[in-house]
Scaffold this motif. Sequence first.
Motif, PDB file in Angstrom:
ATOM      1  N   ILE A   1     -40.100 -26.296 -34.315  1.00 10.14           N
ATOM      2  CA  ILE A   1     -41.031 -26.910 -35.267  1.00 10.14           C
ATOM      3  C   ILE A   1     -40.297 -27.810 -36.249  1.00 10.14           C
ATOM      4  O   ILE A   1     -40.752 -28.883 -36.583  1.00 10.14           O
ATOM      5  CB  ILE A   1     -41.798 -25.838 -36.096  1.00 10.14           C
ATOM      6  CG1 ILE A   1     -42.326 -24.734 -35.186  1.00 10.14           C
ATOM      7  CG2 ILE A   1     -42.937 -26.491 -36.868  1.00 10.14           C
ATOM      8  CD1 ILE A   1     -43.104 -23.666 -35.934  1.00 10.14           C
ATOM      9  N   THR A   2     -39.160 -27.321 -36.743  1.00  8.74           N
ATOM     10  CA  THR A   2     -38.489 -28.078 -37.808  1.00  8.74           C
ATOM     11  C   THR A   2     -36.973 -28.045 -37.634  1.00  8.74           C
ATOM     12  O   THR A   2     -36.424 -27.095 -37.080  1.00  8.74           O
ATOM     13  CB  THR A   2     -38.865 -27.514 -39.201  1.00  8.74           C
ATOM     14  OG1 THR A   2     -38.000 -28.062 -40.183  1.00  8.74           O
ATOM     15  CG2 THR A   2     -38.731 -26.003 -39.254  1.00  8.74           C
ATOM     16  N   ASP A   3     -36.333 -29.085 -38.129  1.00  4.78           N
ATOM     17  CA  ASP A   3     -34.872 -29.139 -38.074  1.00  4.78           C
ATOM     18  C   ASP A   3     -34.249 -28.494 -39.308  1.00  4.78           C
ATOM     19  O   ASP A   3     -33.122 -28.036 -39.283  1.00  4.78           O
ATOM     20  CB  ASP A   3     -34.399 -30.594 -38.031  1.00  4.78           C
ATOM     21  CG  ASP A   3     -34.680 -31.220 -36.675  1.00  4.78           C
ATOM     22  OD1 ASP A   3     -35.061 -30.460 -35.757  1.00  4.78           O
ATOM     23  OD2 ASP A   3     -34.528 -32.438 -36.539  1.00  4.78           O
ATOM     24  N   ASN A   4     -35.015 -28.477 -40.401  1.00  5.62           N
ATOM     25  CA  ASN A   4     -34.460 -28.020 -41.677  1.00  5.62           C
ATOM     26  C   ASN A   4     -34.478 -26.502 -41.784  1.00  5.62           C
ATOM     27  O   ASN A   4     -35.349 -25.935 -42.440  1.00  5.62           O
ATOM     28  CB  ASN A   4     -35.219 -28.633 -42.848  1.00  5.62           C
ATOM     29  CG  ASN A   4     -34.984 -30.126 -42.939  1.00  5.62           C
ATOM     30  OD1 ASN A   4     -34.187 -30.675 -42.177  1.00  5.62           O
ATOM     31  ND2 ASN A   4     -35.657 -30.772 -43.854  1.00  5.62           N
ATOM     32  N   VAL A   5     -33.534 -25.882 -41.110  1.00  3.33           N
ATOM     33  CA  VAL A   5     -33.511 -24.429 -41.063  1.00  3.33           C
ATOM     34  C   VAL A   5     -32.147 -23.917 -41.505  1.00  3.33           C
ATOM     35  O   VAL A   5     -31.122 -24.514 -41.182  1.00  3.33           O
ATOM     36  CB  VAL A   5     -33.807 -23.929 -39.630  1.00  3.33           C
ATOM     37  CG1 VAL A   5     -33.681 -22.416 -39.542  1.00  3.33           C
ATOM     38  CG2 VAL A   5     -35.196 -24.366 -39.190  1.00  3.33           C
ATOM     39  N   VAL A   6     -32.161 -22.845 -42.300  1.00  3.06           N
ATOM     40  CA  VAL A   6     -30.926 -22.144 -42.624  1.00  3.06           C
ATOM     41  C   VAL A   6     -31.076 -20.733 -42.068  1.00  3.06           C
ATOM     42  O   VAL A   6     -32.099 -20.090 -42.297  1.00  3.06           O
ATOM     43  CB  VAL A   6     -30.691 -22.085 -44.149  1.00  3.06           C
ATOM     44  CG1 VAL A   6     -29.489 -21.198 -44.473  1.00  3.06           C
ATOM     45  CG2 VAL A   6     -30.477 -23.479 -44.719  1.00  3.06           C
ATOM     46  N   LEU A   7     -30.084 -20.277 -41.311  1.00  4.04           N
ATOM     47  CA  LEU A   7     -30.151 -18.920 -40.800  1.00  4.04           C
ATOM     48  C   LEU A   7     -29.391 -17.994 -41.745  1.00  4.04           C
ATOM     49  O   LEU A   7     -28.233 -18.234 -42.072  1.00  4.04           O
ATOM     50  CB  LEU A   7     -29.553 -18.840 -39.386  1.00  4.04           C
ATOM     51  CG  LEU A   7     -29.452 -17.443 -38.780  1.00  4.04           C
ATOM     52  CD1 LEU A   7     -30.825 -16.817 -38.604  1.00  4.04           C
ATOM     53  CD2 LEU A   7     -28.715 -17.484 -37.446  1.00  4.04           C
ATOM     54  N   CYS A   8     -30.085 -16.946 -42.185  1.00  3.66           N
ATOM     55  CA  CYS A   8     -29.458 -15.972 -43.072  1.00  3.66           C
ATOM     56  C   CYS A   8     -29.294 -14.681 -42.286  1.00  3.66           C
ATOM     57  O   CYS A   8     -30.277 -14.050 -41.908  1.00  3.66           O
ATOM     58  CB  CYS A   8     -30.346 -15.786 -44.306  1.00  3.66           C
ATOM     59  SG  CYS A   8     -29.966 -14.338 -45.275  1.00  3.66           S
ATOM     60  N   VAL A   9     -28.048 -14.345 -41.961  1.00  7.48           N
ATOM     61  CA  VAL A   9     -27.803 -13.114 -41.208  1.00  7.48           C
ATOM     62  C   VAL A   9     -27.597 -11.986 -42.211  1.00  7.48           C
ATOM     63  O   VAL A   9     -26.544 -11.885 -42.838  1.00  7.48           O
ATOM     64  CB  VAL A   9     -26.591 -13.264 -40.273  1.00  7.48           C
ATOM     65  CG1 VAL A   9     -26.385 -11.997 -39.464  1.00  7.48           C
ATOM     66  CG2 VAL A   9     -26.772 -14.454 -39.354  1.00  7.48           C
ATOM     67  N   ASN A  10     -28.612 -11.176 -42.340  1.00  5.54           N
ATOM     68  CA  ASN A  10     -28.606 -10.141 -43.374  1.00  5.54           C
ATOM     69  C   ASN A  10     -28.064  -8.817 -42.803  1.00  5.54           C
ATOM     70  O   ASN A  10     -27.876  -8.681 -41.599  1.00  5.54           O
ATOM     71  CB  ASN A  10     -30.033  -9.964 -43.916  1.00  5.54           C
ATOM     72  CG  ASN A  10     -30.062  -9.153 -45.187  1.00  5.54           C
ATOM     73  OD1 ASN A  10     -29.102  -9.142 -45.956  1.00  5.54           O
ATOM     74  ND2 ASN A  10     -31.138  -8.445 -45.413  1.00  5.54           N
ATOM     75  N   LEU A  11     -27.835  -7.861 -43.669  1.00  4.58           N
ATOM     76  CA  LEU A  11     -27.344  -6.530 -43.292  1.00  4.58           C
ATOM     77  C   LEU A  11     -25.969  -6.602 -42.628  1.00  4.58           C
ATOM     78  O   LEU A  11     -25.662  -5.865 -41.690  1.00  4.58           O
ATOM     79  CB  LEU A  11     -28.343  -5.826 -42.367  1.00  4.58           C
ATOM     80  CG  LEU A  11     -29.745  -5.599 -42.970  1.00  4.58           C
ATOM     81  CD1 LEU A  11     -30.746  -5.246 -41.893  1.00  4.58           C
ATOM     82  CD2 LEU A  11     -29.706  -4.502 -44.019  1.00  4.58           C
TER      83      LEU A  11
END
Lengths: 87, 717
Positions: free
Chosen positions: B130-140
């Motif tokens: 859907i979008t290019d503006n993504v930040v992946l937050c790898v939590n835990l």
Amino acid sequence: MKGELVPLNLLPIGNFGIVKHIISKGSNRRRLMDLGLITDTTVVSLRKSPSGDPIAYEIRGTVIALRSEEASNILVKIINSEGGNLL
Amino acid sequence: MIATEQISNKNILDQIFGIQINSPDEIIIALAGNPNTGKSTVFNSLTGLNQHTGNWPGKTVNNAQGSYNHNNKNYILVDLPGTYSLLANSIEEEVARDFICYGDPKTTVVIADATCLERNLILLLQILEITDNVVLCVNLMDEAQRKGIEVDLVQLSKILGIPVVGTNARDKIGLDKLKDMVEMVSLGKMDLKPMKVTYNEDVNKILINIEKKLEKNVKKNINYRWLAINFINNPMNIHETMKFLQEYGYLNEDENIEKITDEVKDILFEKNIILQDVQDNIVSTIVKKSEEIYKQIIDIKNKNYNKIDRKIDDILTSKTFGIPIMLSLLAVIFWITIQGANYPSDALANLFFYIEGYLDKFFLHYRLPLWLHGILVLGVYRTLAWVISVMLPPMAIFFPLFTLLEDLGYLPRIAFNLDNFFKKACAHGKQALTMCMGFGCNAAGVISCRIIDSPRERLIAIITNNFVPCNGRFPILISIAMIFLGGGFTGGFQSVIATLAVINVIVLGVIITLIVSKILSKTILKGLPSSFTLELPPYRKPQIGRILIRSILDRTLFVLGRAVMVAAPAGLIIWLMANTTINGNSILDHGANILNPFGKLIGMDGYIIMAFLLGLPANEIVIPILVMSYMSTGAMLELESLEALRLLLIDNGWTWLTAVCVMIFTLLHFPCGTTLLTIKKETQSLKWTLLSFLIPTVSGIIVCFIIAQTTRLLGFA
């Protein structure tokens, strides 16, 4: 039984199975596939709930419980009872 | 109407998503992710107290928004519903995908769980469509490290072509970096080359055909490829989407949307295309890609990393011990609550009556009229004092303990253990969870029924939620159990007996929940149980600090505040009713006399029925009303001890049969006012609200009638 296709709910606890066919249609099918259950996915039958149903399976690093109605629509090939061909 | 001129994005945000921006400089950020990834922890850590929750306009899906400031820019964070996918057709998924697509967030942050990244990547790859503006937050990340799972974040970022940040949201680690990355992406300071999934030849051909079709008609900057993917997966929604696009100015008003819809459908339903295969291929391609990426970035040092979880599950869900352990855990929680609440309750009561002494002196000193003293001190103040000293300590103990179980990850195990019973009652497995929530507060339980997709099963869960006693009703159950059932015993043993009695009432409540669910499924809410999947997430180290804050602020004070709001005016009215006499008897007496024959029939008396009726605003005030009406003074009893209460009740003709019937009726009667309002809001229907009122009340009357008449017939009471 090895090599034959069995419904996932009949995969003995502790055994590995490879998904070969999903019978469900429509949104049920979609929901299963969204969890990563696609052809050639390895699943492990982990444990039964106290009354025998649902059964918890390991699917792609997560534990998902499925009722027997659901799991019976997934056909798997039993590969091995003690692990091994995990990947 | 709209359409001729383009509707600005601000309007879309406001009208469809209910999001208000204060100034055009504010930056909107979407927060997406699978359930159980700590998404709400990230949300809370980022926004702190600057947040508010509500509904998505016209939908019963929670919508939480918050804001934070970073480098002098204000960011509005929109917490999307936790979903596994964006392609299927549940309301949650629709809300999430519509927001990312049309809400035009500057950045979408995808929260993933480091301990099960593979499944989490599926959603990420869909969002990248859907979008290019993504930040992946790898939590835990800490959890993963403890389990010996090593995630190569640098490599992951390289493969995906987007920023990847590792966090431990609950220790606030990594959040600054996350904010930096969100800033870079939002302000366009970063070159993003997001990875795109390539589908097979056949799928691609269809995608390109639809895209070409859309390019001709749909204007403005919209992701044609995503629309095409969405159409393939939900072909029945094409027309609806077209209508939406036209309404919000993505399509000219004079375009014939029927024609475009048909043309798209022609592409999809061409005779040599099997749509299910196309859909399967899209999902499978994404799942396989996730698997491929996962293998490149993960290093599992300890192959048996989830051995401890499995061991715990072996015990907690075992065939022999699963259910007994569940009941014992519940019993322990109640026992700690009952035992632990005694002392602070007494202390609070003493404090309040100490203060009352000063109030008395104050009234005396200024020669204020007696009736004013009656209304304010004997009516309002004493009722408030009762409600606070009886309710606050048990809630301040119960809610944190319950939240602890929730935080540990035990609740899904309860659903797993009990699911078969709910299946046999033709109900949804998640009803076990909404039922547990009801122990805290039935109104909260009713709201939590949103997690159930199927409308039929959601209604069943809503209507039956009241069959588990909430915190407002526990004090009634506990005090009566202590007095009449534990009465013959002393000290610690008394509370053990009381705990057992309360557990029995709860089990009865669960059984009735199942029976009523089944009856509903066979009569007015006919249907088969829908399919569902239940994730059993890894056990988590509980966050004690957060548990305390969340359970005290969100639950204890919330419920107490509500009770106080209701109790104050109720205290006033009831005091007036108890002290206004007509023909020598108070209004309360008259009412009770009228209700008395009916009360006797079902093992109670007129005053008790009156107390339950007047307690409609909140169950917490049932006992105070009862006590007030039993006291000849028309004011509330001084809370010296349970013994005083016992004597008062016995003086008014209570036997163990009365106690049992009151406990049963406490479990089985109409929901409190707040819950009824909530049911009305959630079901949008007067009919279902009325049924939710009638079903428990009628069952309560029947059960109490049978118990009272049989015992009397057999001569036990």
